[in-house]
Design an enzyme around this catalytic site. Structure first.
Site, short mmCIF file in Angstrom:
data_model
loop_
_atom_site.label_atom_id
_atom_site.label_comp_id
_atom_site.label_asym_id
_atom_site.label_seq_id
_atom_site.Cartn_x
_atom_site.Cartn_y
_atom_site.Cartn_z
N LYS A 182 -60.28 2.90 10.98
CA LYS A 182 -59.29 2.71 12.04
C LYS A 182 -59.80 3.42 13.28
O LYS A 182 -60.63 4.32 13.19
CB LYS A 182 -57.95 3.34 11.61
CG LYS A 182 -56.76 2.82 12.37
CD LYS A 182 -56.42 1.42 11.93
CE LYS A 182 -54.98 1.07 12.12
NZ LYS A 182 -54.51 0.08 11.15
N1 GLU Z 1 -54.50 -3.64 12.21
C1 GLU Z 1 -54.20 -4.42 11.07
C2 GLU Z 1 -53.82 -3.52 9.90
O1 GLU Z 1 -53.37 -2.42 10.08
C3 GLU Z 1 -55.30 -5.43 10.74
C4 GLU Z 1 -56.63 -4.83 10.42
C5 GLU Z 1 -57.74 -5.87 10.31
O2 GLU Z 1 -57.48 -7.04 10.38
O3 GLU Z 1 -58.89 -5.42 10.16
O4 GLU Z 1 -53.90 -3.91 8.78
#
Ligand code: GLU
Length: 429
Positions: free
Chosen positions: A114
């Protein structure tokens, strides 16, 4: 994705504590090998980058960007980038860890990561946001990559953000290499390598998990009432699909305030209203304004937190009237609050299951780019439905067999998959 923060923000701290408590509980339950527990307790890499950007007035501002790569035992790091003032290293570590569990649970060939930038995007012009994003992507350099670490949209970032990152990253490669780097990010606009339906994938997944839950409980969703915190991408699309099956949205809270109508708020009209009112739901015709603190205690059957983490505090857990909480957001329920909800007989579809439609959609986009294919919307929606239904079934069955709640069941499946990979491969050297 529109702004999905909330006015009445609960304590910002504690997401890391929250995910660690959940992880510890799962490790105890499955007696996870202590060496593997040690590995999974910390992220592999933590990157903090300060980078300069020229503002519209000619001044230079320095930004703080993050990327935490938690684990890649199952495949490349995967997870979103969020732009928010509350971002700090601990919250990104927590969110990266949740991504590892989420991708593992969904059976995807990915690890977890993240990142984001500590800032309030509302304060910047579009061209400033473009320069901030591109400079951040440039600073990340080869710390990201299509087979190494693949960012995606998250809070306050969207397809446009991803298009800028893809373009910046591809521009740093030799001409003959550019196209094969397109899958460095997912969640791109359709037309620039994006997947049809990726925009609605998370909200659709939230809806599908609610539907699966209701089917297991032999409950008809028609006529059921629901409330949503956050009317951004996830909150809107989840409401859209629930309304389609006859459920009724009776209250919404966003960054600007809280509105309610016991007779129902029409979802599409509300979206139209927000687009012409700077993203705000407040003042929507036919709705009454409710005090932000009263939102959690409103009468409803289903509550969908689809904003930030740590929103369901202990006090709020005691007020909630819903019989089901579907976690569209990451980490909305604190560990202590969950105990209260469990005691009160309120079911929770945990975040790593409930909002996994997004990363599942991302996986399809990544495959589409890698294989040079173009899938149509029906195909994508069918594939997401199949995948989410399978994963839900696995979690539900595990919870029944082991007599545990859905969150613990989801963790058990996710961690055991990673444990297996470590046992098969061993630790280098
Ligand atoms: N931000 C989204 C999540 O928290 C999607 C992450 C992604 O598609 O890599 O799952």
């Amino acid at each position: 994705m529109a702004v999905v923060e909330v006015v009445n923000e609960a304590p910002k701290q504690g997401m890391l504590k929250n995910v660690m408590q959940e992880f510890d509980a799962a490790c105890d339950f499955i007696h996870l090998n202590p060496n593997i527990k040690r590995i999974l307790s910390v992220p592999n890499n933590e990157l903090i980058i300060h980078f300069p950007v020229r503002m519209d007035n000619g001044e230079i501002e320095i930004f703080k960007g993050y990327r935490v790569q938690h684990n890649n035992a199952l495949g490349p790091y995967k997870g979103g980038l969020r732009y928010h003032p509350t971002i700090d290293i601990d919250s990104v570590k927590a969110l990266a860890m949740w991504m590892t569990w989420k991708t593992s649970l969904a059976g995807l060939p990915y690890g977890g990561a993240k990142g984001g930038i500590q800032m309030d995007p509302k304060k910047y012009s579009n061209s400033e946001l473009e320069r901030i994003t591109r400079r951040f992507a440039f600073a990340l350099g080869d710390n990201i990559g299509p087979e190494h670490d693949i960012p995606a949209p998250d809070v306050n970032t969207n397809a446009q953000t991803m298009a800028w990152i893809a373009d910046t990253y591809m521009s740093t490669k030799a001409p003959a290499e550019r196209s094969k780097n397109m899958h460095v990010v997912t969640g791109k606009p359709v037309g620039s390598g994006g997947l049809e339906g990726r925009d609605r994938a998370t909200g659709y997944g939230v809806f599908l998990t609610i539907r699966c839950w209701a089917e297991n409980k032999k409950l008809d969703l028609k006529g059921r009432t629901f409330i949503v915190q956050g009317f951004g991408n996830v909150g809107y699309w989840a409401s859209h699909f629930l309304q389609q099956v006859g459920a009724k949205l009776v209250a919404v809270q966003d960054a600007f305030g809280t509105i309610a109508n016991v007779n129902g708020l029409e979802v599409e009209s509300l979206l139209d209203y927000t687009t012409s009112h700077d993203g705000s739901i407040v003042g929507f015709p036919g709705s009454e304004v409710v005090a932000n603190d009263d939102f959690f205690g409103l009468n409803c059957d289903i509550f969908i937190p689809a904003a930030l983490g740590n929103q369901i505090t202990e006090a709020r857990a005691r007020q909630i009237k819903a019989f089901l909480i579907a976690e569209g957001a990451n980490g909305p329920t604190t560990f202590e609050s969950e105990k209260i909800l469990n005691e009160r007989g309120i079911d929770i579809i945990p975040d790593i299951l409930c909002n996994s439609g997004g990363v599942i959609g991302s996986y399809f986009e990544w495959l589409q780019n890698r294989n040079g294919e173009l899938w149509d919307l029906d195909e994508v929606m069918t594939k997401i439905e199949k995948k989410i239904t399978e994963v839900f079934k696995k979690v539900y069955e595990t919870s029944q067999i082991k007599n545990i709640d859905l969150r613990l069941a989801a963790y058990v499946i996710a961690i055991e998959r990673i444990e297996k990979a470590y046992i098969q491969r061993g630790i280098f050297p």
